[in-house]
Design an enzyme around this catalytic site. Structure first.
Site, PDB file in Angstrom:
ATOM      1  N   ASP A   9       0.870  -1.158   0.000  1.00  0.00           N
ATOM      2  CA  ASP A   9       0.000   0.000   0.000  1.00  0.00           C
ATOM      3  C   ASP A   9       0.924   1.231   0.000  1.00  0.00           C
ATOM      4  O   ASP A   9       2.114   1.116   0.302  1.00  0.00           O
ATOM      5  CB  ASP A   9      -0.882  -0.047   1.256  1.00  0.00           C
ATOM      6  CG  ASP A   9      -1.690   1.213   1.462  1.00  0.00           C
ATOM      7  OD1 ASP A   9      -2.344   1.656   0.500  1.00  0.00           O
ATOM      8  OD2 ASP A   9      -1.654   1.765   2.575  1.00  0.00           O
ATOM      9  N   ASP A  11      -0.192   5.089   0.938  1.00  0.00           N
ATOM     10  CA  ASP A  11      -0.466   6.067   1.995  1.00  0.00           C
ATOM     11  C   ASP A  11      -0.394   5.420   3.373  1.00  0.00           C
ATOM     12  O   ASP A  11      -1.088   4.438   3.654  1.00  0.00           O
ATOM     13  CB  ASP A  11      -1.848   6.681   1.798  1.00  0.00           C
ATOM     14  CG  ASP A  11      -1.910   7.557   0.559  1.00  0.00           C
ATOM     15  OD1 ASP A  11      -1.339   8.656   0.585  1.00  0.00           O
ATOM     16  OD2 ASP A  11      -2.513   7.118  -0.434  1.00  0.00           O
ATOM     17  N   ASP A 162      -1.576  -0.514   6.030  1.00  0.00           N
ATOM     18  CA  ASP A 162      -1.728   0.085   7.362  1.00  0.00           C
ATOM     19  C   ASP A 162      -3.176   0.173   7.831  1.00  0.00           C
ATOM     20  O   ASP A 162      -3.436   0.711   8.902  1.00  0.00           O
ATOM     21  CB  ASP A 162      -1.124   1.492   7.376  1.00  0.00           C
ATOM     22  CG  ASP A 162      -1.909   2.465   6.506  1.00  0.00           C
ATOM     23  OD1 ASP A 162      -2.241   2.105   5.357  1.00  0.00           O
ATOM     24  OD2 ASP A 162      -2.203   3.587   6.961  1.00  0.00           O
TER      25      ASP A 162
END
Length: 212
Positions: A9, A11, A162
């Site tokens: 991922d 961001d 996250d």
């Protein structure tokens, strides 16, 4: 089993964009008719799932795609100031040089934003590909497409993210999930989604690969 690839991922996992995203969404609050996020609310949001955040959002389901598009567009102006997660550039370079793994980025951010960030921090050469999707909860479809395009076996792939939705996407794709505690969602809520690995420092990525 020998790992073939690590998919990341963007961001909150590679790029420390949380403050920027909050600033942009607060700037757009009046236009889209929702209250700005306070520091106290942010703590609360970090401790609930991605789906709960969407359920609690005071934004019309019809306006949400437009809001997300505006956030991505406005982020382009902020990306040159965004910093990598501490320790991540070094670990990414080590993975690329020492593990012979294919590294890729699968994100809901705009590909142009990701490329600009990577160029700014001299990380472009590390990743074999970047794939971008526009839906919040359709990342598993994007991951499946990547596996097919890159001829990757699910059992030999990690997805590092996250948020709880990253764990869900990995599970639906039948690939191993690595949840990181330095991004948006807290360790407590990530644990309840039972990722295959839960780490608190980029260095632990090397240990996962070495012990796989």
């Amino acid at each position: 089993m020998t790992p073939q690839a690590i998919l990341f991922d963007f961001d909150g996992t590679i790029a420390d964009t949380l403050e920027v995203i909050v600033r942009i969404t607060n700037r757009l609050a009046d236009e889209f008719g929702y209250p700005p996020t306070t520091p106290e609310q942010l703590v609360y949001l970090k401790n609930i799932s991605s789906r709960q955040i969407l359920q609690n959002a005071q934004v019309s389901i019809f306006q949400l795609p437009l809001l997300l598009r505006r956030v991505r567009q406005e982020m382009k102006q902020e990306i040159p100031q965004v910093q990598p997660i501490a320790g991540m550039p070094l670990i990414l370079k080590q993975l690329q040089q020492e593990s012979h793994l294919q590294l890729g980025i699968v994100t809901s951010n705009q590909e142009n934003n990701v490329r600009l960030f990577l160029e700014t921090h001299q990380l472009s050469h590390i990743f074999s590909f970047i794939r971008s999707g526009r839906t919040l909860f359709g990342k598993h479809k994007l991951l499946k497409k990547v596996l097919k395009q890159e001829n990757l076996a699910p059992e030999n792939v990690f997805y590092v993210g996250d948020e709880t939705r990253d764990i869900e996407a990995a599970r639906k794709t039948q690939i191993a999930s690595v949840a990181v505690t330095w991004g948006f969602n807290s360790q407590q809520i990530l644990q309840t989604y039972h990722p295959d690995f839960l780490i608190s420092h980029p260095q632990e990525l090397l240990e996962i690969v070495q012990n796989w």
